[in-house]
Motif scaffolding. Sequence first.
Motif, PDB file in Angstrom:
ATOM      1  N   GLY A  31       0.810  -1.224   0.000  1.00  0.00           N
ATOM      2  CA  GLY A  31       0.000   0.000   0.000  1.00  0.00           C
ATOM      3  C   GLY A  31       0.834   1.261   0.000  1.00  0.00           C
ATOM      4  N   PRO A  32       0.163   2.423   0.160  1.00  0.00           N
ATOM      5  CA  PRO A  32       0.856   3.716   0.043  1.00  0.00           C
ATOM      6  C   PRO A  32       2.141   3.774   0.869  1.00  0.00           C
ATOM      7  CG  PRO A  32      -1.495   4.053   0.360  1.00  0.00           C
ATOM      8  CD  PRO A  32      -1.260   2.579   0.490  1.00  0.00           C
ATOM      9  N   LEU A  33       3.144   4.441   0.334  1.00  0.00           N
ATOM     10  CA  LEU A  33       4.437   4.543   1.027  1.00  0.00           C
ATOM     11  C   LEU A  33       4.292   5.445   2.242  1.00  0.00           C
ATOM     12  CD1 LEU A  33       6.912   5.240  -1.937  1.00  0.00           C
ATOM     13  CD2 LEU A  33       6.541   3.080  -0.753  1.00  0.00           C
ATOM     14  N   PRO A  34       4.962   5.075   3.358  1.00  0.00           N
ATOM     15  CA  PRO A  34       4.976   5.999   4.486  1.00  0.00           C
ATOM     16  C   PRO A  34       5.756   7.246   4.066  1.00  0.00           C
ATOM     17  CG  PRO A  34       5.990   3.871   5.045  1.00  0.00           C
ATOM     18  CD  PRO A  34       5.767   3.870   3.581  1.00  0.00           C
ATOM     19  N   GLU A  35       5.269   8.407   4.429  1.00  0.00           N
ATOM     20  CA  GLU A  35       5.965   9.644   4.053  1.00  0.00           C
ATOM     21  C   GLU A  35       6.336  10.427   5.297  1.00  0.00           C
ATOM     22  OE1 GLU A  35       3.308  11.584   1.284  1.00  0.00           O
ATOM     23  OE2 GLU A  35       3.855  10.228  -0.325  1.00  0.00           O
ATOM     24  N   PRO A  36       7.592  10.634   5.618  1.00  0.00           N
ATOM     25  CA  PRO A  36       8.733  10.196   4.816  1.00  0.00           C
ATOM     26  C   PRO A  36       9.116   8.747   5.138  1.00  0.00           C
ATOM     27  CG  PRO A  36       9.525  11.379   6.730  1.00  0.00           C
ATOM     28  CD  PRO A  36       8.023  11.386   6.817  1.00  0.00           C
ATOM     29  N   CYS A  37       9.947   8.166   4.273  1.00  0.00           N
ATOM     30  CA  CYS A  37      10.555   6.878   4.604  1.00  0.00           C
ATOM     31  C   CYS A  37      12.020   6.903   4.154  1.00  0.00           C
ATOM     32  CB  CYS A  37       9.800   5.713   3.977  1.00  0.00           C
ATOM     33  SG  CYS A  37       9.986   5.535   2.213  1.00  0.00           S
ATOM     34  N   LEU A  38      12.769   5.959   4.700  1.00  0.00           N
ATOM     35  CA  LEU A  38      14.187   5.846   4.353  1.00  0.00           C
ATOM     36  C   LEU A  38      14.306   4.636   3.436  1.00  0.00           C
ATOM     37  CD1 LEU A  38      17.141   4.414   5.087  1.00  0.00           C
ATOM     38  CD2 LEU A  38      17.087   6.890   4.896  1.00  0.00           C
ATOM     39  N   ALA A  39      14.742   4.864   2.201  1.00  0.00           N
ATOM     40  CA  ALA A  39      14.873   3.742   1.273  1.00  0.00           C
ATOM     41  C   ALA A  39      16.334   3.324   1.162  1.00  0.00           C
ATOM     42  CB  ALA A  39      14.332   4.132  -0.098  1.00  0.00           C
ATOM     43  N   MET A  40      16.549   2.028   1.311  1.00  0.00           N
ATOM     44  CA  MET A  40      17.897   1.494   1.064  1.00  0.00           C
ATOM     45  C   MET A  40      17.803   0.673  -0.210  1.00  0.00           C
ATOM     46  SD  MET A  40      20.601  -0.657   3.301  1.00  0.00           S
ATOM     47  CE  MET A  40      19.630  -2.078   3.733  1.00  0.00           C
ATOM     48  N   LEU A  41      18.498   1.121  -1.258  1.00  0.00           N
ATOM     49  CA  LEU A  41      18.477   0.410  -2.534  1.00  0.00           C
ATOM     50  C   LEU A  41      19.793  -0.302  -2.733  1.00  0.00           C
ATOM     51  CD1 LEU A  41      16.697   2.922  -4.891  1.00  0.00           C
ATOM     52  CD2 LEU A  41      15.778   1.068  -3.500  1.00  0.00           C
ATOM     53  N   VAL A  42      19.724  -1.607  -2.825  1.00  0.00           N
ATOM     54  CA  VAL A  42      20.954  -2.391  -2.955  1.00  0.00           C
ATOM     55  C   VAL A  42      20.795  -3.369  -4.111  1.00  0.00           C
ATOM     56  CG1 VAL A  42      22.013  -2.234  -0.674  1.00  0.00           C
ATOM     57  CG2 VAL A  42      20.007  -3.663  -0.939  1.00  0.00           C
ATOM     58  N   SER A  43      21.620  -3.181  -5.150  1.00  0.00           N
ATOM     59  CA  SER A  43      21.520  -4.088  -6.300  1.00  0.00           C
ATOM     60  C   SER A  43      22.889  -4.229  -6.931  1.00  0.00           C
ATOM     61  CB  SER A  43      20.521  -3.528  -7.303  1.00  0.00           C
ATOM     62  OG  SER A  43      21.118  -2.476  -8.005  1.00  0.00           O
ATOM     63  N   GLY A  44      22.902  -4.800  -8.152  1.00  0.00           N
ATOM     64  CA  GLY A  44      24.169  -4.995  -8.832  1.00  0.00           C
ATOM     65  C   GLY A  44      24.775  -3.680  -9.285  1.00  0.00           C
ATOM     66  N   GLY A  45      23.949  -2.662  -9.435  1.00  0.00           N
ATOM     67  CA  GLY A  45      24.447  -1.386  -9.943  1.00  0.00           C
ATOM     68  C   GLY A  45      24.411  -0.249  -8.941  1.00  0.00           C
ATOM     69  N   HIS A  46      23.672  -0.415  -7.834  1.00  0.00           N
ATOM     70  CA  HIS A  46      23.567   0.696  -6.892  1.00  0.00           C
ATOM     71  C   HIS A  46      23.493   0.247  -5.451  1.00  0.00           C
ATOM     72  CE1 HIS A  46      20.159   0.316  -9.788  1.00  0.00           C
ATOM     73  NE2 HIS A  46      19.619  -0.288  -8.764  1.00  0.00           N
ATOM     74  N   SER A  47      23.940   1.118  -4.572  1.00  0.00           N
ATOM     75  CA  SER A  47      23.802   0.935  -3.116  1.00  0.00           C
ATOM     76  C   SER A  47      23.611   2.326  -2.565  1.00  0.00           C
ATOM     77  CB  SER A  47      25.063   0.340  -2.504  1.00  0.00           C
ATOM     78  OG  SER A  47      25.436  -0.808  -3.195  1.00  0.00           O
ATOM     79  N   SER A  48      22.386   2.684  -2.240  1.00  0.00           N
ATOM     80  CA  SER A  48      22.111   4.045  -1.792  1.00  0.00           C
ATOM     81  C   SER A  48      21.159   4.081  -0.617  1.00  0.00           C
ATOM     82  CB  SER A  48      21.432   4.870  -2.894  1.00  0.00           C
ATOM     83  OG  SER A  48      21.868   4.531  -4.155  1.00  0.00           O
ATOM     84  N   LEU A  49      21.321   5.137   0.170  1.00  0.00           N
ATOM     85  CA  LEU A  49      20.361   5.450   1.224  1.00  0.00           C
ATOM     86  C   LEU A  49      19.678   6.739   0.802  1.00  0.00           C
ATOM     87  CD1 LEU A  49      22.430   4.680   4.449  1.00  0.00           C
ATOM     88  CD2 LEU A  49      20.564   3.330   3.468  1.00  0.00           C
ATOM     89  N   LEU A  50      18.364   6.692   0.701  1.00  0.00           N
ATOM     90  CA  LEU A  50      17.613   7.847   0.210  1.00  0.00           C
ATOM     91  C   LEU A  50      16.521   8.238   1.195  1.00  0.00           C
ATOM     92  CD1 LEU A  50      16.830   6.312  -3.310  1.00  0.00           C
ATOM     93  CD2 LEU A  50      18.753   7.812  -2.790  1.00  0.00           C
TER      94      LEU A  50
END
Length: 355
Positions: A134-153
Motif C-alpha cells: 500500500g501507500p508509502l509511508p511519508e517520509p521513509c528511508l529507502a535502502m536500494l541495494v543491487s548490482g548497480g547501486h547501493s544508496s540510502l535515500l
Amino acid sequence: MSEPVSNDRNAPLVLGIETSCDETGVGIVRGHTLLADAVASSVDEHARFGGVVPEVASRAHLEAMVPTIERACETAGIRLFDVDAIAVTSGPGLAGALMVGVAAAKALAVGLGKPIYGVNHLAAHVAVDQLEHGPLPEPCLAMLVSGGHSSLLRVEDVTAGVDPMGSTIDDAAGEAFDKVARLLGLPFPGGPHIDRAAREGDSVYVDFPRGLTSRRDLERHRFDFSFSGLKTAVARWVEARERSGEPVPVADVAASFQEAVCDVLTRKAIDAAASEGIEDILIGGGVAANSRLRALAEERASARGIRVRVPRPGLCTDNGAMVAALGAEMVARGRTPSPLDLPADSSLPVTEVLV
Ligand code: KG4
Ligand code: ZN
C-alpha cells in the motif's frame, strides 16, 4: 494476479517498461494493483562472461520486447488500447539497453495517443512496494541495494524527488556478491548462490572488514558504503588458503562475507533513519532478496522501534511492474508527462525522478 482493490477500480491503467540492465520487464498496474509482471531475462547469456555484456543485453531486449508486451497484456486481460499511460525507465542504466525500452515506449505512446512518463529506475525500486504494502509511508528511508547501486535515500514524495543521504564509494553491494561468488567458484549472478551456501556456513568463521565504519571514516562517510576492501580481503583469504593447500570452506566464507555486508548495510540504514526521525525503512533492489539482510534488518530495526518494508523477491529485482507503479503514482498526483523526445540517460541523477 490480484483483483483490483475497490478504490482502485477507476485508477489509471499504466504499462511500464524496464530495460536498464539485463531484464526486459513489462508490468501493468491499475493504481496500486498489480495486474501483470512479465520479465524476460538475458542473464544466462551473460553468465559465461561473469557479468552483463551491454551489447548482448541490448540485442536481447530488442528480441524480447514485443513478446513480453504481449505476454503482459494477456496476463492482465487487457488490450493495449485500454492503457491510460506508458511509463519507461529513462535511466540510470546501460545506454544501449535503455534506448530499446525508451524507443518502444515512445512508439506505444505515439501509436496509442497516450502520455508517456520517463522515470528514474531507483525511484521505481522504491515505488514498487506500494503494489504489495500500500501507500508509502511519508517520509521513509529507502535502502536500494543491487548490482548497480547501493544508496540510502530520504523519500518524502517519490513522484517529486528523493534525497540522497549516502551511497557506495566503489562497488555496489550486489557487485560485491557477484565478485565474491566468482572467487568461490559459484555461478553468476552470485547473490542467490552465496545466500544459499551461507545457510550451511558459520558467519563468524572469518572476521572480514566492515567498510567505512571506523570513527574517522564515519566523520566523512557516515551514510556511505565501501565494498571493494571487503572483496579484496576475501580474495586474499581465499588465496592464502589455496597456497597452503588446504580446501576453501565455501559455506563459511560465504556466510562470513554475507554477514559483513549485511552488518554494515543494516547499521547504516538504521542510523540514517534514526538521524532523520524516520520510522519506516524500505529495502529494494536485487540484494533485498537476501535472506540474512531481511532478517537482520527486521531484528535491528524493531529493537529501535523502526518498521521495515521489503517487497517480495520477484519485485525486488528489476521488473516492469516497478516502473508502472511509479508511472501510476505520477498520473495519480497529476505530474506533467515527459516530452516525446525524452532521452535515455545512462547517468540520470537519483534526484531526477521524472524526465
Ligand atoms: O536489482 P537487480 O535485479 O539488478 C540491478 O539493477 O543490478 O539486482 C541484481 C543483483 C545481483 O548482483 C545479484 O547477485 C543480487 O542482486 N542478488 C542477491 C540476491 N539475489 C539477487 N544478492 C544477495 N542475495 C540474494 N539472495
Ligand atoms: Zn535495479
